[in-house]
Design a protein around this motif. Structure first.
Motif, PDB file in Angstrom:
ATOM      1  N   GLN A 125      -5.469   6.012   0.310  1.00 10.61           N
ATOM      2  CA  GLN A 125      -5.281   5.168   0.568  1.00 10.61           C
ATOM      3  C   GLN A 125      -4.276   4.912   2.000  1.00 10.61           C
ATOM      4  OE1 GLN A 125      -4.227   2.976  -3.114  1.00 10.61           O
ATOM      5  NE2 GLN A 125      -2.284   1.501  -1.880  1.00 10.61           N
ATOM      6  N   GLU A 128      -5.768  -8.367   0.353  1.00 14.60           N
ATOM      7  CA  GLU A 128      -6.441  -8.027  -1.323  1.00 14.60           C
ATOM      8  C   GLU A 128      -5.765  -7.227  -2.012  1.00 14.60           C
ATOM      9  OE1 GLU A 128     -10.672  -7.501  -1.136  1.00 14.60           O
ATOM     10  OE2 GLU A 128     -11.030  -9.811  -0.908  1.00 14.60           O
ATOM     11  N   GLY A 129      -5.124  -6.331  -0.994  1.00 17.64           N
ATOM     12  CA  GLY A 129      -4.318  -5.355  -1.219  1.00 17.64           C
ATOM     13  C   GLY A 129      -5.687  -3.709  -1.628  1.00 17.64           C
ATOM     14  N   LEU A 130      -4.736  -2.516  -0.596  1.00 17.45           N
ATOM     15  CA  LEU A 130      -6.113  -1.427  -0.017  1.00 17.45           C
ATOM     16  C   LEU A 130      -6.116  -0.910  -1.714  1.00 17.45           C
ATOM     17  CD1 LEU A 130      -4.000   0.338   2.538  1.00 17.45           C
ATOM     18  CD2 LEU A 130      -6.348  -1.435   2.540  1.00 17.45           C
ATOM     19  N   GLY A 131      -5.628  -1.469  -2.895  1.00 13.06           N
ATOM     20  CA  GLY A 131      -6.293  -0.350  -3.892  1.00 13.06           C
ATOM     21  C   GLY A 131      -7.836  -1.261  -4.906  1.00 13.06           C
TER      22      GLY A 131
END
Lengths: 445, 476
Positions: free
Chosen positions: A203, A155-158
């Motif tokens: 992050q 999903e992405g760390l953001g």
């Protein structure tokens, strides 16, 4: 809990006064609960620290309130296992009748010894079986963890921080169900550790932590190929524990007899409401390990009084848990006589500058990649300020942010000028523990 | 791991992790792959995490880093021999929430002129917490920029702004006492450039010798940008409004005080008219120099001293008025006469007026009063110890303390301690005992029992030790 749908198995054995059931909890496999009606003994496979747990209470509730819900049947093997292992309350054998002794009684011990040997063998078999079951559960949990890490990265760390607590709670529960309690606690505490960092650092730290978790799952699957010390580290990180007695009985365990100074004591309340108390010791004599960590857990409401205070000096033999980089230890024996040396004696010979100290810490991390935090002794350290943050600096030009220190503590230490500082290298910087200064021994409040 | 990941590979991984591997999965270099690895992206993440921990050295200190150093403090550190007992006593007092006992300890440390050890942050925090109602001098003790008043005595008008804010307020307070107009002018000169926080700290100094001449300055405060400054300004405005101009003052005296002669050439006598507002008159007289009051009345001081009846209740006001002329002995004389005539020091505005004086001046006025044969002041102190300790700005002298301990009020308190086994009554008044008399006070406690009032015992014991360390010759 009292919905019959949650209980795929609910049964009793009338003649043996036994009840048992399987309750579907949050884990992939149901919890197994059984109890005896004659003396109200019980057991449950859930990880709850409440005794009796809610599953046990629910089982007895069914017996008392809805007896028709329980089907009659023969006890399954896991119930028989438990019955074989459990010690009954009160006398386990009927009292012997008094009267004249019979010569035949002389042969009874031999019979008993034979019985004991059989019981021991059965017990060993049962223990081995439980161990194998747990290994299987752990490996299943690690597979789930890998999938979870993959999902988070996919999903992405953001987007992770927004739902970090909920997602970590869920995987932590699964890991506890999979008998990897230590790993579960680590996941449960991941959001807290992440949010304690400045936003710009989160992050990178999260990517690192996910990497360390992935490294751990891979290491566990290859346990047999790891060196002995590292193998024990990996097992401990996943959830296997060694009792104090077992460590003391282990002739191979590293023992170090020396004078030690308590350079810091930290207490943290974990998410499972246990107080984790870290007591950091620094060795007076030369050699490795030069630091030791005594780790205790106790319920919030029952603080242990067997704690050391920072600045205390003791002569003791420490037994270290097997590790690639031995650090965690227990006090095996302690000399009760007071020690003449002051606490500063342990803080002699610190690394000359932060660069050197961090390199030494990295040498330990190279041996044990999950070592965190890493204790360090930094010589010639001074304190500085950048905007509202404090930093530790050394003459080599290196610096580290200071984490978790109050203004009053930092200014007090700064007032003493350059110092040799015992600290913990952790995410976000260094945590000050104590220091040897020209004004005496300083300890973090 | 057969080779290290390159900076480019690590950078690519970071970008992919931020965007999501679902969009752009990073590639694990082929030479790092292991057979059977069904999640190579995770293996890459694991390698990267380990490599970064192993290879990242601390950053270099940024150019803007400000090194923290200890403030220059010329005072000697407190003797190491007393540190442990100080920490122990403070910890015990804090544990039992008896903060009033911290006040004499803080005072003793300040009087000795010692600097607290910088590592004793818990002692500092405790003293700071206890300082609340007890004036700024105790708070200063606990601050890092502290320095006693003596350290600022040589600072002149041109350099007062170089002092830290806490010391500037103390200096300004003394300057107001010496020359209120000059002090106001100095404050006015820096007012526009000072931060609100500093303005707020300096403003209370204006209370000293506040008068009609300050009205314009005080009126200006009503439009200050800072709400806390406006709040202090409002209090000052109320006080200024109470001050009368010359004509109004003369009119008030004429309508309140009757001056007569016994005969054509006999001595003058003064008395109050019936129904006079004595509180207002007290305040009006106390706010003027004695010479001005006597001139307005048209009498000599002897005429006032010979007064009888209700006028005696105003003697302490004449005493305060004498202080404005720098006549401490007259103040003592007039206050005594007032007390002899039954005046209660806890009534009226005498205390509030005294509180506008610098601490040293107050102590100089009050200590002689607490040592005389008549001790209504001690009785008042025992009745409201917190207020009196604040007014006195410290404990009594050794002689005053002996008189206090010989008083019936003190014996009554010790009797309660004996009966109840607690020390609740003793704690608030324990602060009046100075270090020089602490051993004798401990003997009083011994007479009750070896375990009586343990916290007060601990405090007096520490005070006695501190006194001994400061003056070894003074050992009994």
């Amino acid at each position: 809990m009292l919905k019959p749908a949650k209980w795929p198995v609910l049964a009793r054995s009338e003649e043996r006064q036994l009840v048992w059931g399987e309750c579907q909890g949050s884990g992939s496999t149901p919890y197994r609960v059984c109890g005896t009606l004659d003396d109200l003994g019980y057991t449950c496979s859930c990880p709850s620290r409440k005794f009796p747990c809610k599953h046990t209470l629910a089982l007895f509730w069914f017996v008392a309130d809805r007896p028709a819900s329980l089907t009659a049947g023969a006890a399954p093997e896991w119930v028989e296992d438990w019955l074989g292992r459990r010690k009954r309350k009160g006398p386990t054998t009927a009292p012997r009748a008094s009267g004249p002794k019979d010569i035949r009684a002389a042969v009874e011990p031999a019979v008993e010894a034979e019985d004991d040997a059989k019981k021991a063998a059965a017990s060993a078999r049962a223990a081995e079986k439980r161990r194998a079951e747990r290994e299987e559960a752990i490996l299943g949990g690690l597979d789930e963890l890998d999938r979870w890490i993959g999902d988070v990265l996919g999903e992405g760390l953001g987007v992770f921080p927004a739902k970090a607590t909920e997602r970590c709670r869920r995987i932590a529960s699964r890991l506890v169900d999979a008998k990897s309690a230590a790993l579960g606690t680590r996941l449960d505490e991941l959001p807290g550790a992440m949010f304690a960092l400045p936003e710009e650092d989160r992050q990178a730290w999260l990517l690192g932590e996910l990497g360390r978790l992935a490294l751990l799952t891979r290491a566990y699957r290859r346990l047999d190929t790891l060196p002995a010390g590292l193998r024990e580290d990996v097992r401990r990180l996943v959830g296997w524990s060694t009792t104090r007695e077992a460590l003391l009985d282990d002739p191979a365990a590293l023992r170090v007899d020396d004078t030690w100074t308590v350079v810091g004591v930290r207490e943290q309340v974990q998410v499972d409401r246990l107080v984790r108390r870290e007591t950091w010791l620094r060795r007076h004599g030369a050699g490795t390990p030069d630091f030791a960590l005594l780790l205790d857990h106790s319920p919030v409401t029952a603080r242990s009084d067997a704690t050391f205070a920072t600045g205390e000096v003791l002569r003791a033999t420490l037994a270290f848990h097997p590790s690639a980089a031995p650090l965690r230890a227990i006090v095996a024996t302690r000399d009760p006589n007071p020690v003449a040396a002051g606490p500063e004696a342990a803080l002699a010979g610190g690394h000359d500058g932060l660069d050197e100290a961090v390199r030494a810490a990295q040498a330990l991390v190279a041996m044990q990649p999950w070592l965190d935090p890493v204790p360090m002794l930094v010589g010639n350290a001074t304190l500085g300020r950048v905007a509202s943050r404090f930093a530790l600096t050394t003459p080599d030009g290196a610096f580290q942010w200071v984490v978790g220190a109050s203004d009053a503590a930092v200014y007090a230490l700064a007032a003493a000028g350059p110092a040799t500082v015992a600290c913990l290298l952790e995410a976000g910087g260094v945590r000050l523990l104590s220091a040897a200064t020209k004004l005496g021994f300083w300890e973090a409040p | 791991m057969t080779r290290a990941l390159t900076a480019a590979e690590l950078g690519e991984l970071d970008r992919a992790a931020a965007m999501g591997f679902a969009r752009e999965a990073p590639e694990l270099p082929p030479e790092l792959r292991r057979p059977g690895d069904d999640a190579p992206a995770l293996t890459l993440v694991a390698y990267a995490a380990h490599q970064r921990r192993l290879c990242t050295l601390p950053p270099r200190a940024p150019p803007g880093i400000q090194r923290i150093t200890a403030p220059d403090d010329p005072r000697p550190p407190m003797p190491e021999a007393a540190r442990a007992s100080l920490r122990r006593a403070v910890a015990a007092i804090r544990r039992q929430k008896a903060d009033e006992l911290l006040v004499p300890i803080g005072w003793a440390l300040r009087e000795r002129g010692w600097r607290l050890h910088p590592f004793d942050t818990e002692v500092v925090a405790a003293l700071r917490a206890a300082a609340g109602p007890y004036e700024r001098w105790l708070a200063e003790l606990a601050g890092l920029d502290l320095g006693d008043d003596a350290a600022t005595a040589d600072v002149d008008d041109a350099h007062w702004t170089t002092l830290p804010p806490g010391q500037r307020a103390a200096w300004l307070s003394r300057r107001r006492f010496a020359d209120p107009d000059a002090a106001r002018a100095l404050l006015l000169a820096v007012w526009p450039t000072e931060k609100a926080e500093v303005r707020q700290r300096l403003l209370p100094a204006m209370v000293v010798r506040l008068g009609p001449a300050d009205a314009e300055f005080v009126a200006m405060l009503a439009t200050d940008r800072s709400a806390p400054v406006r709040a202090v300004g409002a209090k000052l405005a109320t006080m200024v409004a109470g001050e009368l101009d010359d004509a109004a003052f003369t009119a008030l005296l004429a309508s309140s005080v009757k001056v007569s002669r016994v005969a054509m050439i006999g001595p003058k006598r003064i008395a109050l008219h019936a129904g006079v507002d004595k509180a207002r008159l007290f305040d009006a007289i106390a706010g003027r120099p004695l010479t001005a009051v006597l001139a307005a009345l048209g009498v000599e001081l002897d005429t006032v001293l010979a007064g009888t009846g209700e006028i005696t209740a105003l003697f302490p006001a004449f005493g305060l008025s004498a202080l404005r002329d720098g006549q401490r002995a007259r103040h003592e004389q007039l206050a005594r006469l007032g007390a002899d005539a039954g005046w209660n020091p806890n009534e009226g505005t005498w205390r509030e007026r005294l509180m506008t004086l610098p601490r040293e001046e107050r102590r100089a006025c009050l200590l002689p009063l607490s040592e005389g044969p008549l001790t209504p002041f001690l009785a008042a102190a025992l009745a409201t110890p917190g207020r009196w300790f604040e007014l006195l700005g410290g404990p009594l002298t050794a002689r005053g303390s002996r008189l206090l301990r010989a008083s019936s009020g003190w014996r009554e308190i010790l009797g309660k301690v004996r009966e109840s086994g607690g020390d609740a009554e003793l704690r608030p008044v324990a602060a009046f005992v100075p270090g020089a008399d602490a051993r004798a006070a401990l003997a009083d406690l011994d007479a009750i029992g070896p375990n009586a009032a343990p916290l007060v015992r601990l405090t007096w014991s520490l005070l006695a030790d501190l006194a001994l360390l400061a003056d070894p010759e003074g050992a009994p």
